[in-house]
Design a protein around this motif. Sequence first.
Motif, PDB file in Angstrom:
ATOM      1  N   ILE A  12       0.817  -1.007   0.169  1.00 31.89           N
ATOM      2  CA  ILE A  12      -0.133   0.086  -0.117  1.00 31.89           C
ATOM      3  C   ILE A  12       0.896   1.330  -0.020  1.00 31.89           C
ATOM      4  N   PRO A  13       0.785   2.036  -1.050  1.00 33.58           N
ATOM      5  CA  PRO A  13       1.600   3.329  -0.889  1.00 33.58           C
ATOM      6  C   PRO A  13       1.110   4.313  -0.110  1.00 33.58           C
ATOM      7  N   ILE A  14       2.158   4.678   0.914  1.00 31.28           N
ATOM      8  CA  ILE A  14       2.118   5.607   1.709  1.00 31.28           C
ATOM      9  C   ILE A  14       2.923   6.870   1.583  1.00 31.28           C
ATOM     10  N   GLY A  15       2.429   8.116   1.576  1.00 29.49           N
ATOM     11  CA  GLY A  15       3.191   9.317   1.249  1.00 29.49           C
ATOM     12  C   GLY A  15       3.785   9.641   2.648  1.00 29.49           C
ATOM     13  N   ILE A  16       5.054   9.958   2.661  1.00 29.87           N
ATOM     14  CA  ILE A  16       5.522  10.540   4.076  1.00 29.87           C
ATOM     15  C   ILE A  16       6.357  11.880   3.480  1.00 29.87           C
ATOM     16  N   ILE A  17       5.900  12.770   4.412  1.00 30.11           N
ATOM     17  CA  ILE A  17       6.279  14.399   4.172  1.00 30.11           C
ATOM     18  C   ILE A  17       6.774  15.002   5.316  1.00 30.11           C
ATOM     19  N   GLY A  18       7.911  15.443   5.317  1.00 27.20           N
ATOM     20  CA  GLY A  18       8.417  16.047   6.279  1.00 27.20           C
ATOM     21  C   GLY A  18       9.837  16.461   6.200  1.00 27.20           C
ATOM     22  N   PRO A  19      10.623  17.071   7.212  1.00 25.56           N
ATOM     23  CA  PRO A  19      12.133  17.324   6.802  1.00 25.56           C
ATOM     24  C   PRO A  19      13.005  16.039   7.104  1.00 25.56           C
ATOM     25  N   ASP A  20      14.125  16.089   6.394  1.00 24.84           N
ATOM     26  CA  ASP A  20      14.945  14.959   6.180  1.00 24.84           C
ATOM     27  C   ASP A  20      15.025  14.101   7.538  1.00 24.84           C
ATOM     28  N   ALA A  21      15.330  14.588   8.566  1.00 22.26           N
ATOM     29  CA  ALA A  21      15.514  14.044   9.821  1.00 22.26           C
ATOM     30  C   ALA A  21      14.277  13.229  10.246  1.00 22.26           C
ATOM     31  N   LEU A  22      13.244  13.808  10.268  1.00 26.24           N
ATOM     32  CA  LEU A  22      11.888  13.131  10.493  1.00 26.24           C
ATOM     33  C   LEU A  22      11.446  12.062   9.503  1.00 26.24           C
ATOM     34  N   VAL A  23      11.730  12.505   8.365  1.00 25.17           N
ATOM     35  CA  VAL A  23      11.260  11.344   7.291  1.00 25.17           C
ATOM     36  C   VAL A  23      11.990  10.108   7.484  1.00 25.17           C
ATOM     37  N   LYS A  24      13.459  10.374   7.826  1.00 26.11           N
ATOM     38  CA  LYS A  24      14.310   9.080   8.015  1.00 26.11           C
ATOM     39  C   LYS A  24      13.921   8.217   9.312  1.00 26.11           C
ATOM     40  N   LYS A  25      13.387   8.843  10.284  1.00 25.39           N
ATOM     41  CA  LYS A  25      12.778   8.270  11.489  1.00 25.39           C
ATOM     42  C   LYS A  25      11.558   7.525  10.920  1.00 25.39           C
ATOM     43  N   MET A  26      10.581   8.179  10.290  1.00 23.66           N
ATOM     44  CA  MET A  26       9.300   7.635   9.974  1.00 23.66           C
ATOM     45  C   MET A  26       9.734   6.364   9.000  1.00 23.66           C
ATOM     46  N   LEU A  27      10.547   6.594   8.029  1.00 20.37           N
ATOM     47  CA  LEU A  27      10.900   5.414   7.277  1.00 20.37           C
ATOM     48  C   LEU A  27      11.349   4.237   8.161  1.00 20.37           C
ATOM     49  N   LYS A  28      12.090   4.248   9.343  1.00 21.92           N
ATOM     50  CA  LYS A  28      12.605   3.364  10.039  1.00 21.92           C
ATOM     51  C   LYS A  28      11.341   2.498  10.722  1.00 21.92           C
ATOM     52  N   VAL A  29      10.570   3.486  11.238  1.00 23.38           N
ATOM     53  CA  VAL A  29       9.060   2.878  11.789  1.00 23.38           C
ATOM     54  C   VAL A  29       8.398   2.276  10.876  1.00 23.38           C
ATOM     55  N   ILE A  30       8.306   2.672   9.551  1.00 23.25           N
ATOM     56  CA  ILE A  30       7.238   2.271   8.823  1.00 23.25           C
ATOM     57  C   ILE A  30       7.729   0.624   8.206  1.00 23.25           C
ATOM     58  N   GLN A  31       9.159   0.451   8.463  1.00 22.64           N
ATOM     59  CA  GLN A  31       9.725  -0.787   7.889  1.00 22.64           C
ATOM     60  C   GLN A  31       9.119  -1.842   8.579  1.00 22.64           C
ATOM     61  N   ASN A  32       8.687  -1.552   9.869  1.00 24.16           N
ATOM     62  CA  ASN A  32       7.893  -2.787  10.448  1.00 24.16           C
ATOM     63  C   ASN A  32       6.573  -3.017  10.172  1.00 24.16           C
ATOM     64  N   PHE A  33       6.076  -2.538   9.080  1.00 22.51           N
ATOM     65  CA  PHE A  33       4.864  -2.819   8.465  1.00 22.51           C
ATOM     66  C   PHE A  33       5.123  -3.082   7.015  1.00 22.51           C
ATOM     67  N   PRO A  34       5.560  -4.487   6.431  1.00 16.79           N
ATOM     68  CA  PRO A  34       5.661  -4.553   5.087  1.00 16.79           C
ATOM     69  C   PRO A  34       4.650  -4.498   4.132  1.00 16.79           C
ATOM     70  N   SER A  35       3.461  -4.485   4.902  1.00 18.84           N
ATOM     71  CA  SER A  35       2.330  -4.240   3.691  1.00 18.84           C
ATOM     72  C   SER A  35       2.404  -2.774   3.249  1.00 18.84           C
ATOM     73  N   PHE A  36       3.057  -1.616   3.605  1.00 20.32           N
ATOM     74  CA  PHE A  36       3.193  -0.505   3.368  1.00 20.32           C
ATOM     75  C   PHE A  36       4.248  -0.300   2.352  1.00 20.32           C
ATOM     76  N   TYR A  37       4.211   0.584   1.369  1.00 20.20           N
ATOM     77  CA  TYR A  37       5.356   0.795   0.587  1.00 20.20           C
ATOM     78  C   TYR A  37       5.334   2.420   0.519  1.00 20.20           C
ATOM     79  N   PRO A  38       6.482   3.033   1.547  1.00 21.00           N
ATOM     80  CA  PRO A  38       6.669   4.498   1.423  1.00 21.00           C
ATOM     81  C   PRO A  38       7.074   5.253   0.370  1.00 21.00           C
TER      82      PRO A  38
END
Length: 107
Positions: A12-38
């Motif tokens: 499932i495609p999920i858009g992640i929008i923010g400053p670089d440091a926060l986007v990187k943190k959110m990408l780490k969290v979303i890795q725990n949800f393999p059904s999402f495609y960030p």
Amino acid sequence: MPNYKKNPVKGIPIGIIGPDALVKKMLKVIQNFPSFYPIPKVYQMEDEAPGLAETVAAEVEALILSGPMPYRRVREETRLNVYPLCASYGYGVVPGLVPVKKPARTE
């Protein structure tokens, strides 16, 4: 609506929008949800968030914004039809998770 037939394995495609440091943190969290495609979109200034949301909206089912201010700006400054949700991943609440509802076609 995204074309899942192009890449059905991605998830499932999920858009992640923010400053670089926060986007990187959110990408780490979303890795725990393999059904999402960030699909990350990074801004330098918060006022870029609405434009990035409009750019990625056709590709995603939901947006995750890095905080309340970019979330508010996307809600108020775009023509996207979004509804607020909160999602908890054990790391606290991820602010600004909003599903993107595509406007009805007028054909």
